[in-house]
Design an enzyme around this catalytic site. Structure first.
Site, PDB file in Angstrom:
ATOM      1  CG  ASP A   1       3.370   9.649   0.781  1.00 20.18           C
ATOM      2  OD1 ASP A   1       4.490   9.089   0.724  1.00 20.18           O
ATOM      3  OD2 ASP A   1       3.096  10.712   0.194  1.00 20.18           O
ATOM      4  CG  HIS A   2       7.069   3.927   3.747  1.00 18.95           C
ATOM      5  ND1 HIS A   2       7.538   4.504   4.911  1.00 18.95           N
ATOM      6  CD2 HIS A   2       7.339   2.608   3.857  1.00 18.95           C
ATOM      7  CE1 HIS A   2       8.085   3.569   5.672  1.00 18.95           C
ATOM      8  NE2 HIS A   2       7.977   2.414   5.070  1.00 18.95           N
TER       9      HIS A   2
END
Lengths: 475, 428
Positions: free
Chosen positions: B397-398
């Site tokens: 999850d950036h």
């Protein structure tokens, strides 16, 4: 106006022109309803004519006198302060008259028909208005009952209008009593007791309960109790009347407090033990309207009773007997009749008491919040740390903000001190809107004002109030 | 007395179930706690025991019927009134409540909720401004049924508008989920125009997977990072220890060691064991390590969770994975065994492939996919040697994890997989 046997048809009839009824009438008219407003006494009801307004006028005057008496340290020396009660009454009557005229003008401009007389329900959808001029019959589609409340009498000390008086009579006394005995330490008892103490009477307040205003935050009521004592009022909590005797315009009362008997002698006794709803003698029961055992009418959020087309608002509905609550309910009832999606979904009704210090409160106290399962964080800030309070010469008081530790939501705001009744508006908006305590602390509050107390109390929740010492938080 | 057994609220998210079959028939005598019906929820097949002792009067549903929480499952003639005092039966209270409500509705048609007198202060309230509450009334929405997206669950104007758009489903208490939040659905698309088709209801596990994937994919900005690990030495360990494990009835696999390596890496990189709490606007770092193992079943993908993998030995983990997978395949898994994962491992490699783009299971923030391990010529010390190489892909999850962190996390896992001795040091 037609007086006679045939009935007039009207869309909405409102019984009672107090702060509930007249507001309902104006809102109903704004929404295009045809409105009859029935009033047996004076437009504006108890609040305008005998309650909120005249008592505030007297509190202001008596407070001014008390203030002047303490003003020598501010550099004002007053040689003699004389109170002319007759003058005070006429000033006060002038205010009441102007406000009453204002309400009547508004009603007239909105096309509300004001009918003087007493309403009695004859059958569903029909009522009679009795007045000196005869009986007028009205048939209605909707009726809003806004008949208010009246003081409760003590069985052993019935009102005689001279020695044993209710609050209506207490605001018309020709001169300050020598010794005023107040039965009941509620808002009425405290307010009028303070007025006459400031005007020079010896004042004793007796109260059966052990704590003063038990529904108020203890931190606040402690300050109140101190200020009452400081004003020179003898407050006797936890006391019961065991015997009374009245003769020659005086009353001798024996009370029992902490197991000890005391004899009190007074020339005036104000009975302020509460009010009961005016729901009797109107044929409401015969109509099938549901009331509880104390006579309060049961309503839902839309102010609807168990009978279709019958609404009830204000003091006849169980809950705090406050003008602003009645007015709000009045607007809702009028809007519901017009098919608007109104509902009494309010989270808080602000409570206000005008003692020598004002008390104002919205939402939950610390104790109530804990009982409801919140994990509570409270912040407190004293008036004495506010520059503005010092310059007003009013350094007594406390602001308290109650919050939910988990979400930061403001649950309650409680203030005792000068202008608390005005300050509480911010608290009302905060609680009603579900504001976060940061919304209070991060909003810039003008300096120097008393409102800074709310900001600082909100900051105090996280021990970050600036103007009281908070030891640094260890990381 | 007659007792209606209703579908209880088994927990968050589950609001309907499909009937598989009744375990009893009309006229049967039923003991309290005896299983009366088998239903399939979004995640698992559940058997429901009767809360009361009595005789079956009605079995109103057919296999395949969908029943919502609160819907009647079976009607019993309960023995005696004393059963009513059994306190753990929420259903009883629920039935009683719904009955009394109906009664009140009849006697006073004008008023709903009149029994609750006006109080100036309400307990736990809906967090919304007076304006928003009024808006909800105007749009005919019961604001207490709207889930708020604001801070601490505050209901905003937007939430109310959204609730109004989804229509009457909201007023029944829960939203009928649309798989995607916007207009790009294929609803009403005329597939039959182009050729013959057959249609099946989207339900049960399939539906749940669809919902979860849409939420994950639309919420999380996915980034993937791929590399490969030389697992030659590790495979030797697996092979050599396999018989010993099998003697204890445990199937030792590469996934077991991979789970251990992942836990060791998560301890080094706590960001990957975290979650974003959108409501509170906070990052939640979890001090527990529950590793989800994606499992292919004939009903669809399931992700049973190995609880507290950091506190378990290799063999314990192997046994857990084996048992959970079996339960999942037999549809016997408890909902609790599918929840609470902090990181997921998926192994499409058993089927094949050299690359994948796995989808993170929201609210987790990363998923590791291992692909087909094959013997390949690789260069070691300037010589070509044959090694067993396993491609791996991590999706993260950036919002929370930057590319560099993701790559370092991967490198760390690879370093453990390549050197079983190092892994042993980190495992203890």
């Amino acid at each position: 106006m037609v007086v006679g046997d045939f009935a007039q048809d009207v869309q909405t009839v409102i019984i009672g022109a107090g702060p509930g009824g007249y507001v309902a009438a104006i809102r109903a008219a704004q929404l295009g309803q045809e409105v009859f407003l029935i009033e047996k006494e004076l437009t504006g009801g108890v609040c305008l004519n005998w309650g909120c307004i005249p008592t505030k006028a007297m509190i202001e005057v008596s407070g001014l006198k008390a203030h002047l008496e303490k003003a020598s340290e501010m550099g004002i020396t007053v040689k003699e302060i004389r109170v002319d009660l007759a003058k005070l009454h006429s000033w006060k009557a002038g205010i009441v008259q102007r406000l009453r005229n204002g309400v009547e003008t508004l009603l007239q401009k909105n096309g509300v028909e004001l009918i003087r007389g007493e309403a009695i329900f004859s059958e569903p959808g029909k009522l009679m208005v009795e007045s000196e001029r005869g009986i007028q019959r009205v048939s209605y589609e909707n009726v809003i009952i806004a008949t208010g409340s009246r003081p409760i009498e003590l069985a052993d000390l019935p009102f005689d209008g001279a020695t044993i008086i209710d609050s209506n009579a207490a605001i018309e006394l020709k001169e300050p009593p020598e010794h005023l005995l107040v039965v009941g330490a509620g808002s009425v008892g405290i307010e009028l007791g303070t007025v006459y103490r400031n005007l020079g009477s010896e004042v004793t307040i007796i109260e059966t309960q052990e704590t003063l205003l038990p529904w108020i935050d203890p931190e606040i009521s402690r300050v109140l109790q101190r200020s009452i004592k400081k004003a020179g009022i003898d407050l006797k909590l936890g006391s019961r009347i065991t015997a009374t005797e009245s003769n020659n315009g005086r009353v001798s009362m024996t009370i029992q407090q902490n197991g000890k008997k005391q004899l009190l002698d007074a020339d005036k006794v104000l009975i302020a033990i509460g009010r009961r709803p005016n729901t009797d003698g109107m044929g409401l029961r015969e109509l099938g309207l549901q009331t509880d055992d104390r006579g309060f009418i049961q309503v839902n959020q839309k102010m609807q009773t168990n009978l279709a087309g019958v609404y009830a608002i204000g003091d006849v509905v169980a809950g705090p007997m406050l003008a602003h609550r009645a007015s709000h309910m009045g607007k809702i009832a009028a809007e519901v009749i017009s098919g608007e999606p109104a509902a009494f979904d309010n989270v808080v009704v602000p409570g206000v008491i005008f003692s020598s210090l004002e008390i104002a409160s919205v939402g939950l106290t610390e104790q109530q919040a804990t009982e409801q399962g919140y994990s509570v964080k409270a912040g407190v800030f004293p008036f004495r740390a506010l520059g503005r309070a010092m310059t007003l010469g009013e350094a007594d008081g406390v602001t308290k903000v109650i919050s939910d530790a988990d979400s930061g939501t403001v649950l309650g705001v409680h203030i005792i001190g000068s202008h608390a009744s005005d300050l509480i508006a911010e608290g009302g908006l905060a609680v009603e809107s579900g504001a976060h305590v940061d919304d209070l602390s991060l909003t810039i509050h003008a300096h120097p004002t008393l409102t800074e107390g709310i900001m600082e109390a909100a900051e105090d929740i996280e021990h970050k109030a600036i103007h009281i010492f908070n030891p640094p938080v260890k990381k | 007395m007659k007792f209606v057994f209703r579908l209880p609220d088994v927990g968050e998210g589950i609001h309907e179930a499909e009937v598989i079959n009744y375990e009893v028939a009309v006229g049967d005598a039923v003991q309290a706690d005896q299983v009366v019906i088998k239903v399939e929820t979004d995640k698992a097949v559940v058997t429901l025991p009767s809360p009361v002792t009595g005789t079956v009067l009605e079995t109103p549903l057919n296999p395949g019927d969908i029943v919502e929480v609160g819907g009647a499952l079976i009607v019993l003639e309960a023995e005696g009134d004393s059963e009513l005092t059994v306190s753990e039966n929420d259903q009883l209270a629920e039935v009683a409540a719904s009955k009394s409500k109906k009664k009140a509705d009849k006697s006073i048609p004008v008023i709903a909720g009149m029994e609750t007198p006006l109080s100036p202060i309400q307990a736990k309230r809906v967090l919304a401004t007076p304006h928003t509450r009024h808006l909800a009334r105007r749009l005919g929405i019961d604001i207490s049924t709207v889930s708020g997206t604001g801070r601490a669950g505050r209901v905003t104007d937007d939430d109310v508008h959204r609730a109004a758009e989804t229509g009457p489903a909201v007023s029944t208490g829960h939203q009928r989920s649309s798989l995607v939040g916007h207009d790009a659905t294929s609803a009403g698309f005329d597939f039959e125009k182009y050729g013959p088709t057959q249609r099946e209801p989207l339900k049960g596990i399939r539906k749940r997977i669809a919902e979860v994937m849409v939420r994950s994919y639309t919420t999380i900005p996915h980034v993937t990072h791929a590399d490969e690990a030389d697992i030659t030495d590790l495979m030797n360990v697996v092979r050599s220890q396999k018989p010993a494990a099998e003697a204890r009835g445990i199937k030792l696999t590469l996934t077991t060691f991979l789970t251990k390596a992942v836990v060791a890496a998560l301890k080094q990189f706590p960001d990957l064991n975290a979650s974003i709490d959108d409501g509170a606007g906070e990052i939640v770092f979890k001090n527990y390590f529950h590793i989800g193992i994606a499992t292919d079943t004939e009903h669809g993908l399931m992700v049973p969770v190995v609880q507290n993998a950091d506190q378990k030995s290799v063999l314990q983990i192997a046994r857990d994975i084996q048992q959970l997978a079996e339960k999942a395949r037999n549809r016997e898994i408890d909902l609790d065994e599918l929840r609470g994962g902090t990181f997921t491992i998926t192994n499409p490699g058993v089927i094949g492939g050299i690359h994948a783009t796995p989808i993170i299971q929201h609210p987790q923030v990363a998923i590791l996919a291992t692909l087909a391990a094959r013997k390949r010529p690789v260069v070691r010390d300037d010589e070509i040697v044959i090694r067993t190489m396993m491609p791996m892909v991590i999706a993260f999850d950036h919002r929370l994890i930057d590319g560099a962190t993701g790559a370092r996390f991967m490198n760390y896992i690879i370093s453990l997989l390549q050197d079983p001795m190092k892994m042993m040091l980190d495992m203890v």
